[in-house]
Design an enzyme around this catalytic site. Structure first.
Site, PDB file in Angstrom:
ATOM      1  N   LYS A  49       0.833  -1.189  -0.098  1.00 43.30           N
ATOM      2  CA  LYS A  49       0.098   0.154  -0.081  1.00 43.30           C
ATOM      3  C   LYS A  49       0.852   1.130  -0.006  1.00 43.30           C
ATOM      4  CE  LYS A  49      -0.843  -0.020   4.943  1.00 43.30           C
ATOM      5  NZ  LYS A  49      -1.480  -0.560   6.088  1.00 43.30           N
ATOM      6  N   ARG A  54      -8.344  -0.549  16.983  1.00 41.22           N
ATOM      7  CA  ARG A  54      -8.660  -0.149  15.739  1.00 41.22           C
ATOM      8  C   ARG A  54      -9.522  -1.025  15.362  1.00 41.22           C
ATOM      9  NH1 ARG A  54      -4.344   0.740  10.896  1.00 41.22           N
ATOM     10  NH2 ARG A  54      -4.941  -1.340  10.398  1.00 41.22           N
TER      11      ARG A  54
HETATM   12  C1  LIG Z   1      -0.726  -1.538   6.600  1.00 40.37           C
HETATM   13  C2  LIG Z   1      -1.102  -2.808   7.105  1.00 40.37           C
HETATM   14  C3  LIG Z   1       0.000  -3.853   7.307  1.00 40.37           C
HETATM   15  C4  LIG Z   1       1.312  -3.427   7.258  1.00 40.37           C
HETATM   16  O1  LIG Z   1       1.988  -2.663   8.043  1.00 40.37           O
HETATM   17  P1  LIG Z   1       3.719  -2.307   8.024  1.00 40.37           P
HETATM   18  O2  LIG Z   1       3.647  -1.570   9.542  1.00 40.37           O
HETATM   19  O3  LIG Z   1       3.684  -1.235   6.943  1.00 40.37           O
HETATM   20  O4  LIG Z   1       4.217  -3.566   7.981  1.00 40.37           O
HETATM   21  C5  LIG Z   1      -0.492  -5.123   8.183  1.00 40.37           C
HETATM   22  N1  LIG Z   1      -1.725  -4.942   8.392  1.00 40.37           N
HETATM   23  C6  LIG Z   1      -2.787  -4.194   8.076  1.00 40.37           C
HETATM   24  C7  LIG Z   1      -4.054  -4.506   8.452  1.00 40.37           C
HETATM   25  C8  LIG Z   1      -2.162  -2.876   7.521  1.00 40.37           C
HETATM   26  O5  LIG Z   1      -3.371  -1.895   7.205  1.00 40.37           O
END
Ligand SMILES: *Cc1c(COP(=O)(O)O)cnc(C)c1O
Length: 390
Positions: free
Chosen positions: A36, A131
């Site tokens: 993302k 969250r």
């Molecule tokens: C963005 C996201 C991740 C990845 O997180 P990082 O800290 O970039 O490794 C994992 N799980 C969810 C649900 C996310 O939204």
């Protein structure tokens, strides 16, 4: 070359991913590579897959659609709970989605029936970060309802910590997730497959001494792209922290007083005006601002101190060095600065493989075809520029 630009070193990203995949494999954990922060870049996705990442994850269906259009050959997980209004798109393009609302899973089931597909569901559990997530006491009920829906496969459970409240993944909350998997197995009479423990913030726990229990998956973005773990933002041993950098161009360079003059009121973004009088200083302006990145998340090279930023101007003190107009300076980024720069249409994105890469690293026969630019001459840097579309 156009500026500002993000320079993305695919070899370093691949090295980071490969290192984490290998370390976690030793702990019984496979990796979902999270795209993302790169807006679902097919080139970055290709680097992740060639490093042994099994599945790609993204929080936005638009990014997953972009990966599909580029024919990236991987299973894809939508990491954010789908919007009810996007159920059809989610079923069409994502193999699995993370979910917390039974109404949404019902809509996914209807969309899957209508399109003759089968959609995988991972139920997210709340373990304290406040969250997303189903409260643990409601998980079994949600799992039973999910199992009863046509064209839906319950693929597992997961949790997300650290992002909202900074709750650290630890032996306690990870053991709770394992215990939930065990009790769901018993209640449903079938084994919960995926038990996804979290994101990059889980690395300390996962690579530490604690028993990993039932946790068999982590979703990693920041740690692969920036080489840092997010709890303290400390560099991860053996990883590159400079796989991605931001290059900006000087548009003014002059000697100016260090204190403003006139009647002082609010600044454009409410930040305090400079107060210390350090005499005259070498002030430079970069064509870079809040519309391009998060200036608070930039790290300037030694000798340059960032003083402030507005929408389009980044003001810095260049110390003893007088930078010339047109000079380019390379900044390192934190996750916030990276996210903003990737999302800004004013910032060019350049994928490159540096000339100093090991010759045996190329051409990259281990990569899925069509994912990366064709290999250039050995030793020659190559790059792909995506033009800013403004
Ligand atoms: C963005 C996201 C991740 C990845 O997180 P990082 O800290 O970039 O490794 C994992 N799980 C969810 C649900 C996310 O939204």
């Amino acid at each position: 070359m156009s500026a500002p630009r993000l320079e993305i070193d695919l070899d370093k990203i691949r090295h980071n991913a490969r290192t984490l995949v290998a370390r976690l494999a030793g702990r019984g954990i496979w990796v979902t590579g999270v795209t993302k922060a790169t807006l679902g870049s097919p080139a970055v996705a290709g680097a992740l897959l060639s490093a042994g990442v099994k599945v790609l994850g993204d929080s936005r269906i638009e990014n997953i659609e972009a990966l599909r259009r580029a024919r990236v050959p991987a299973s894809m997980i939508l990491l954010r709970a789908p919007m009810l209004s996007q159920a059809t798109r989610v079923v069409a393009h994502a193999d699995v989605s993370f979910n917390t609302e039974i109404d949404v899973i019902r809509a996914l089931s209807s969309a899957a029936q209508a399109s003759g597909r089968r959609h995988g569901v991972v139920l997210m559990v709340e373990l304290g970060d406040l969250r997303e997530g189903i409260m643990p006491g409601d998980l079994e009920h949600a799992a039973r309802e999910t199992l009863g829906l046509p064209n839906i496969a319950l693929r597992g459970i997961g949790t997300n910590l650290a992002c909202r409240s900074g709750v650290s993944p630890d032996a306690r909350n990870m053991a709770e997730l394992s215990a939930l998997a065990d009790s769901l197995d018993a209640a449903l009479g079938q084994r919960v497959g995926i038990v996804s423990g979290g994101n990059s913030a889980n690395l300390d726990w996962a690579l530490g001494a604690a028993d990993t229990g039932r946790i068999n998956n982590l979703r990693l973005g920041e740690s692969i792209l920036l080489g840092r773990e997010p709890l303290r933002r400390s560099p991860i041993d053996g990883l590159h922290c400079d796989a991605i950098s931001l290059v900006a161009e000087v548009i003014e360079s002059s000697t100016k007083p260090s204190r403003p003059w006139g009647t002082l009121a609010e600044t454009a973004f409410g930040t305090p005006p400079p107060s210390a009088d350090r005499g005259d200083a070498s002030q430079v302006i970069f064509a870079l601002g809040r519309q391009d990145t998060d200036p608070e998340g930039l790290h300037a090279p030694p000798g340059i101190a960032i003083l402030g930023a507005s929408s389009d101007h980044l003001v810095a003190d260049s110390g003893h060095d007088r930078l010339s107009v047109g000079a380019e300076i390379r900044f390192q980024l934190d996750y916030s600065a990276l996210l903003h720069a990737m999302t800004s249409p004013f910032v060019a994105k350049i994928m490159r493989t540096p000339a100093h890469a090991e010759p045996h690293d190329r051409p990259r026969r281990d990569l899925p075809r069509g994912i990366l630019p064709r290999a250039g001459r050995i030793g020659a840097p190559r790059s792909v520029v995506s033009r800013p579309h403004v």
